[in-house]
Design an enzyme around this catalytic site. Structure first.
Site, PDB file in Angstrom:
ATOM      1  N   ASP A   1       0.867  -1.189   0.000  1.00 55.86           N
ATOM      2  CA  ASP A   1       0.000   0.000   0.000  1.00 55.86           C
ATOM      3  C   ASP A   1       0.899   1.233   0.000  1.00 55.86           C
ATOM      4  O   ASP A   1       1.817   1.331   0.805  1.00 55.86           O
ATOM      5  CB  ASP A   1      -0.893  -0.031   1.254  1.00 55.86           C
TER       6      ASP A   1
ATOM      7  N   GLN B   1     -14.471   2.608   1.999  1.00 53.19           N
ATOM      8  CA  GLN B   1     -13.802   2.156   0.778  1.00 53.19           C
ATOM      9  C   GLN B   1     -13.464   3.351  -0.113  1.00 53.19           C
ATOM     10  O   GLN B   1     -14.296   4.255  -0.297  1.00 53.19           O
ATOM     11  CB  GLN B   1     -14.708   1.174   0.012  1.00 53.19           C
TER      12      GLN B   1
ATOM     13  N   HIS C   1     -10.495  -5.614  -2.490  1.00 55.29           N
ATOM     14  CA  HIS C   1      -9.152  -5.864  -1.967  1.00 55.29           C
ATOM     15  C   HIS C   1      -9.216  -6.119  -0.470  1.00 55.29           C
ATOM     16  O   HIS C   1     -10.114  -5.639   0.216  1.00 55.29           O
ATOM     17  CB  HIS C   1      -8.214  -4.690  -2.266  1.00 55.29           C
TER      18      HIS C   1
ATOM     19  N   HIS D   1      -6.918  -5.766   3.017  1.00 55.11           N
ATOM     20  CA  HIS D   1      -5.750  -5.138   3.633  1.00 55.11           C
ATOM     21  C   HIS D   1      -5.087  -6.118   4.598  1.00 55.11           C
ATOM     22  O   HIS D   1      -5.772  -6.776   5.389  1.00 55.11           O
ATOM     23  CB  HIS D   1      -6.164  -3.928   4.480  1.00 55.11           C
TER      24      HIS D   1
HETATM   25  P1  5GP Z   1      -9.864   1.205   0.606  1.00 57.55           P
HETATM   26  O1  5GP Z   1     -10.005   2.599   1.144  1.00 57.55           O
HETATM   27  O2  5GP Z   1     -10.567   1.105  -0.721  1.00 57.55           O
HETATM   28  O3  5GP Z   1     -10.224   0.117   1.553  1.00 57.55           O
HETATM   29  O4  5GP Z   1      -8.315   0.988   0.371  1.00 57.55           O
HETATM   30  C1  5GP Z   1      -7.629   1.489  -0.715  1.00 57.55           C
HETATM   31  C2  5GP Z   1      -6.185   1.417  -0.339  1.00 57.55           C
HETATM   32  O5  5GP Z   1      -5.424   1.663  -1.504  1.00 57.55           O
HETATM   33  C3  5GP Z   1      -5.775   2.494   0.683  1.00 57.55           C
HETATM   34  O6  5GP Z   1      -5.185   1.870   1.795  1.00 57.55           O
HETATM   35  C4  5GP Z   1      -4.804   3.381  -0.080  1.00 57.55           C
HETATM   36  O7  5GP Z   1      -3.751   3.805   0.738  1.00 57.55           O
HETATM   37  C5  5GP Z   1      -4.326   2.471  -1.189  1.00 57.55           C
HETATM   38  N1  5GP Z   1      -3.969   3.133  -2.428  1.00 57.55           N
HETATM   39  C6  5GP Z   1      -4.594   4.188  -3.018  1.00 57.55           C
HETATM   40  N2  5GP Z   1      -3.998   4.479  -4.188  1.00 57.55           N
HETATM   41  C7  5GP Z   1      -2.982   3.590  -4.335  1.00 57.55           C
HETATM   42  C8  5GP Z   1      -1.997   3.385  -5.360  1.00 57.55           C
HETATM   43  O8  5GP Z   1      -1.931   4.078  -6.363  1.00 57.55           O
HETATM   44  N3  5GP Z   1      -1.125   2.348  -5.178  1.00 57.55           N
HETATM   45  C9  5GP Z   1      -1.163   1.557  -4.055  1.00 57.55           C
HETATM   46  N4  5GP Z   1      -0.255   0.596  -3.987  1.00 57.55           N
HETATM   47  N5  5GP Z   1      -2.061   1.734  -3.081  1.00 57.55           N
HETATM   48  C10 5GP Z   1      -2.969   2.729  -3.222  1.00 57.55           C
END
Ligand code: 5GP
Length: 151
Positions: free
Chosen positions: A37, A101, A107, A109
């Site tokens: 991440d 999200q 995904h 974590h």
């Molecule tokens: P969500 O909020 O959808 O559960 O998690 C998305 C995750 O993707 C977050 O933890 C954020 O830090 C990560 N993230 C956002 N943009 C990118 C990116 O461009 N590359 C990577 N590797 N992680 C990302």
């Protein structure tokens, strides 16, 4: 974005899968990809995604796809435990914007937990200034990869 809706093929993880955007890869098999991440909540924060299923969240993904992801999640959590010796490991995921999200490709974590607090979730900062140092992510990925156990 709501918990329901169509899959957007322009989401950032779809771009990573098409190699239009870079990622620091930790593990890949036929069906799943794990990478660091870039806005980590802790040292060694990883994400695991399905490579073929266009699922936005847990409600969309097939049970087979979910099983494939969770198998990789377990494998990577074990490797992170060996490589980084955290005090605990959080496995989590969010469904829909109101639940937290921010990227709409399903995904999971993997967040190693050490003594002390976690950084906030998906904290990108106004100028992306929450972004982790690339060299540090590469180093962590190398450590975790070296602890992967084949099964
Ligand atoms: P969500 O909020 O959808 O559960 O998690 C998305 C995750 O993707 C977050 O933890 C954020 O830090 C990560 N993230 C956002 N943009 C990118 C990116 O461009 N590359 C990577 N590797 N992680 C990302």
């Amino acid at each position: 974005m709501s918990i329901d809706g169509a899959y957007d093929t322009e989401n950032i993880f779809a771009k990573i899968l098409r190699e239009e955007m870079p990622c620091v890869k930790v593990y890949e098999d036929e069906n799943t990809l794990a990478f660091m991440d870039v806005f980590p909540q802790s040292r060694g924060h990883m994400l695991v995604i399905h490579k073929h299923e266009q699922a936005r969240n847990l409600l969309d993904i097939s049970s087979c796809g979910l099983k494939q992801i969770m198998k990789s999640v377990q494998k990577l959590a074990r490797a992170a435990n060996i490589a980084l010796s955290p005090d605990g490991i959080i496995i989590t995921q969010f469904n829909g914007g109101p639940a937290g999200q921010t990227v709409y490709h399903f995904h999971v974590h993997i967040i190693p937990k050490y003594h002390g607090g976690l950084k906030p979730h998906a904290q990108m900062g106004d100028n992306g200034d929450g972004m982790a140092d690339r060299d540090e992510l590469n180093m962590l990925a190398t450590q975790i990869k070296s602890a992967l156990i084949t099964d």
